[in-house]
Scaffold this motif. Structure first.
Motif, PDB file in Angstrom:
ATOM      1  N   SER A 230       0.831  -1.205   0.000  1.00 56.59           N
ATOM      2  CA  SER A 230       0.000   0.000   0.000  1.00 56.59           C
ATOM      3  C   SER A 230       0.865   1.253   0.000  1.00 56.59           C
ATOM      4  CB  SER A 230      -0.933  -0.004   1.215  1.00 56.59           C
ATOM      5  OG  SER A 230      -0.193   0.038   2.429  1.00 56.59           O
ATOM      6  N   ASP A 231       2.002   1.198   0.705  1.00 54.60           N
ATOM      7  CA  ASP A 231       2.906   2.337   0.721  1.00 54.60           C
ATOM      8  C   ASP A 231       3.733   2.428  -0.560  1.00 54.60           C
ATOM      9  OD1 ASP A 231       2.029   3.183   3.164  1.00 54.60           O
ATOM     10  OD2 ASP A 231       3.560   2.141   4.303  1.00 54.60           O
ATOM     11  N   LEU A 249      10.473  -2.515  -9.957  1.00 51.54           N
ATOM     12  CA  LEU A 249      10.262  -2.966  -8.587  1.00 51.54           C
ATOM     13  C   LEU A 249      11.130  -4.177  -8.283  1.00 51.54           C
ATOM     14  CD1 LEU A 249       6.344  -2.876  -8.475  1.00 51.54           C
ATOM     15  CD2 LEU A 249       7.922  -1.030  -7.925  1.00 51.54           C
ATOM     16  N   VAL A 250      11.596  -4.249  -7.046  1.00 47.27           N
ATOM     17  CA  VAL A 250      12.322  -5.422  -6.560  1.00 47.27           C
ATOM     18  C   VAL A 250      11.558  -5.977  -5.371  1.00 47.27           C
ATOM     19  CG1 VAL A 250      14.419  -6.247  -5.431  1.00 47.27           C
ATOM     20  CG2 VAL A 250      14.583  -4.678  -7.368  1.00 47.27           C
ATOM     21  N   LEU A 251      11.233  -7.249  -5.439  1.00 46.39           N
ATOM     22  CA  LEU A 251      10.531  -7.910  -4.337  1.00 46.39           C
ATOM     23  C   LEU A 251      11.557  -8.596  -3.458  1.00 46.39           C
ATOM     24  CD1 LEU A 251       7.873  -8.660  -2.998  1.00 46.39           C
ATOM     25  CD2 LEU A 251       7.766 -10.678  -4.464  1.00 46.39           C
ATOM     26  N   ASN A 252      11.741  -8.102  -2.255  1.00 45.70           N
ATOM     27  CA  ASN A 252      12.707  -8.664  -1.320  1.00 45.70           C
ATOM     28  C   ASN A 252      12.040  -9.703  -0.430  1.00 45.70           C
ATOM     29  OD1 ASN A 252      15.266  -8.901  -0.177  1.00 45.70           O
ATOM     30  ND2 ASN A 252      14.859  -7.355   1.388  1.00 45.70           N
ATOM     31  N   LYS A 294       2.602  -8.717  -7.654  1.00 44.14           N
ATOM     32  CA  LYS A 294       2.542  -8.725  -9.111  1.00 44.14           C
ATOM     33  C   LYS A 294       1.343  -7.928  -9.616  1.00 44.14           C
ATOM     34  CE  LYS A 294       4.969 -13.141  -9.374  1.00 44.14           C
ATOM     35  NZ  LYS A 294       4.914 -14.561  -9.776  1.00 44.14           N
ATOM     36  N   ALA A 295       0.252  -7.978  -8.864  1.00 44.55           N
ATOM     37  CA  ALA A 295      -0.926  -7.200  -9.252  1.00 44.55           C
ATOM     38  C   ALA A 295      -0.639  -5.698  -9.147  1.00 44.55           C
ATOM     39  CB  ALA A 295      -2.112  -7.580  -8.373  1.00 44.55           C
ATOM     40  N   VAL A 296       0.091  -5.299  -8.101  1.00 45.00           N
ATOM     41  CA  VAL A 296       0.446  -3.886  -7.941  1.00 45.00           C
ATOM     42  C   VAL A 296       1.362  -3.440  -9.079  1.00 45.00           C
ATOM     43  CG1 VAL A 296       1.751  -2.266  -6.512  1.00 45.00           C
ATOM     44  CG2 VAL A 296       0.102  -3.809  -5.452  1.00 45.00           C
ATOM     45  N   ALA A 297       2.338  -4.267  -9.425  1.00 48.85           N
ATOM     46  CA  ALA A 297       3.252  -3.923 -10.517  1.00 48.85           C
ATOM     47  C   ALA A 297       2.495  -3.751 -11.828  1.00 48.85           C
ATOM     48  CB  ALA A 297       4.320  -5.006 -10.658  1.00 48.85           C
ATOM     49  N   PRO A 303       7.765  -2.520 -14.436  1.00 52.12           N
ATOM     50  CA  PRO A 303       8.350  -3.858 -14.531  1.00 52.12           C
ATOM     51  C   PRO A 303       8.876  -4.369 -13.198  1.00 52.12           C
ATOM     52  CG  PRO A 303       9.838  -2.226 -15.461  1.00 52.12           C
ATOM     53  CD  PRO A 303       8.549  -1.514 -15.175  1.00 52.12           C
ATOM     54  N   ILE A 304       8.848  -5.668 -13.036  1.00 53.56           N
ATOM     55  CA  ILE A 304       9.463  -6.319 -11.875  1.00 53.56           C
ATOM     56  C   ILE A 304      10.887  -6.689 -12.262  1.00 53.56           C
ATOM     57  CG2 ILE A 304       9.402  -8.299 -10.327  1.00 53.56           C
ATOM     58  CD1 ILE A 304       6.372  -8.362 -10.669  1.00 53.56           C
TER      59      ILE A 304
END
Length: 356
Positions: A230-231, A249-252, A294-297, A303-304
């Motif tokens: 959300s942030d 975006l990077v998903l940690n 993934k939905a937010v991206a 891109p992720i």
């Protein structure tokens, strides 16, 4: 509150200058870092009307910000490792490795001194013109508010517990000084890339950066939980308002690869599912795949760049003061995947800012 006098500069031919932090109201708003006055480096001004004119940082070719909406998602760790991963790439024009620096703009909670193994190393030197000289470790120069704080005790912890208690105007001015009063020339040559570790949120610091500096790319770091995502949406919206390009975006901490399994498969530790399971030999609770991320991206049309697994060695290296990408040979599939993914993120970032 005055800092004790600095030791002489390493080069005796340079002019001896001192820096102080003061409680004097007439000085602190204009010069919170206590740098010597120098009219050759006029401070940028944010106009009362209309957008301010953005400018490049002296001796820096490209600027990449690493940001997050939520704190505690591993943004600083990703920023440091991204910087070193970029430093392992070659400049297509010179065939030499990219010259990279790190700037910590988290005024209230600087992490770079710890992550770079530079806690309690003393204050940075100053140039004859009064600019700050970055401190270097592992071959990468860096600057942080954490290098500039006085010690509050005589213990070995030094200034680690020293708080920064400033209002917005002081923070804004300190950010300007860290952006424009640091000499990033590396042996007489400019940096190819400056990686800026941003504080979380959408406050004074990202706003000042976005309004005053030409930023070539921004990497957003998040974890899979909805409370972090959300942030992320708010942070991306704010950066777009000040025309900062979002690289991706990077998903940690996206998933965990069991080190003791014969055929390790991704185990997703954070997400939206309410079911809990236990990984063999490791007490870890799984809550579904990161579908929300993934939905937010997709919603942000961003891109992720990569999904980093949860690896114990990353935390160990961060506490030890060295980047994980420079750690020894990987001992597990998770460690291999983490380094491989970070290398891929660096490749994409370099390509996006025109260095590939």
């Amino acid at each position: 509150m005055f800092l004790s006098p600095r030791p002489p500069l390493r080069h005796a031919t340079q002019q001896l200058l001192t820096r102080f932090i003061t409680n004097s109201a007439c000085l602190r708003h204009e010069n919170p870092l206590g740098l010597p006055r120098n009219n050759s480096r006029p401070a940028p001004q944010i106009p009362r009307r209309g957008p301010p004119a953005k400018r490049a940082i002296t001796n820096v070719k490209k600027v990449v910000a690493v940001a997050s909406g939520k704190g505690g998602v591993g943004k600083s760790t990703v920023a440091v490792n991204l910087a070193f991963a970029l430093g392992l790439l070659k400049n297509p024009q010179t065939n030499a490795r990219l010259r990279v620096g790190i700037l910590d703009l988290d005024i209230f909670g600087p992490s770079i001194p710890t992550l770079m193994g530079l806690t309690n190393v003393g204050e940075p030197d100053l140039t004859p013109g009064g600019a700050l000289l970055p401190l270097t470790n592992h071959g990468v120069p860096c600057m942080s508010m954490g290098f500039l704080l006085p010690s509050t005790s005589s213990s070995e912890e030094g200034n680690i517990d020293t708080p920064v208690v400033w209002r917005g105007l002081m923070v804004q001015k300190a950010v300007q000084q860290l952006l424009f009063d640091v000499d990033w020339s590396l042996n007489g040559s400019p940096l190819d890339v400056l990686v800026i570790d941003m504080p979380p949120g959408t406050g004074d610091v990202p706003l000042t950066l976005g309004q005053l500096v030409v930023v070539d790319g921004c990497v957003i770091v998040s974890t899979p939980q909805d409370v972090a995502l959300s942030d992320v949406r708010k942070g991306v919206a704010m950066l777009k308002k000040v025309s900062v390009p979002i690289t991706g975006l990077v998903l940690n901490q996206s998933y965990y690869l069991c080190a003791d399994c014969e055929t390790p498969k991704p185990q997703y530790l954070f997400g939206t599912s309410r079911s809990f399971h236990c990984i063999v030999h490791v007490l870890s609770y799984l809550t579904g795949k990161p579908d929300s991320f993934k939905a937010v991206a997709e919603r942000l049309q961003t891109p992720i760049l990569g999904e980093l697994p949860l690896v114990q060695g990353v935390s160990v290296s961060a506490d030890g003061g060295y980047p994980y990408v420079l750690a020894g040979k990987a001992q597990s599939s998770g460690e291999n995947k983490w380094k491989e993914t970070m290398g891929g993120v660096a490749e994409q970032v370099a390509s996006a800012i025109g260095l590939r």
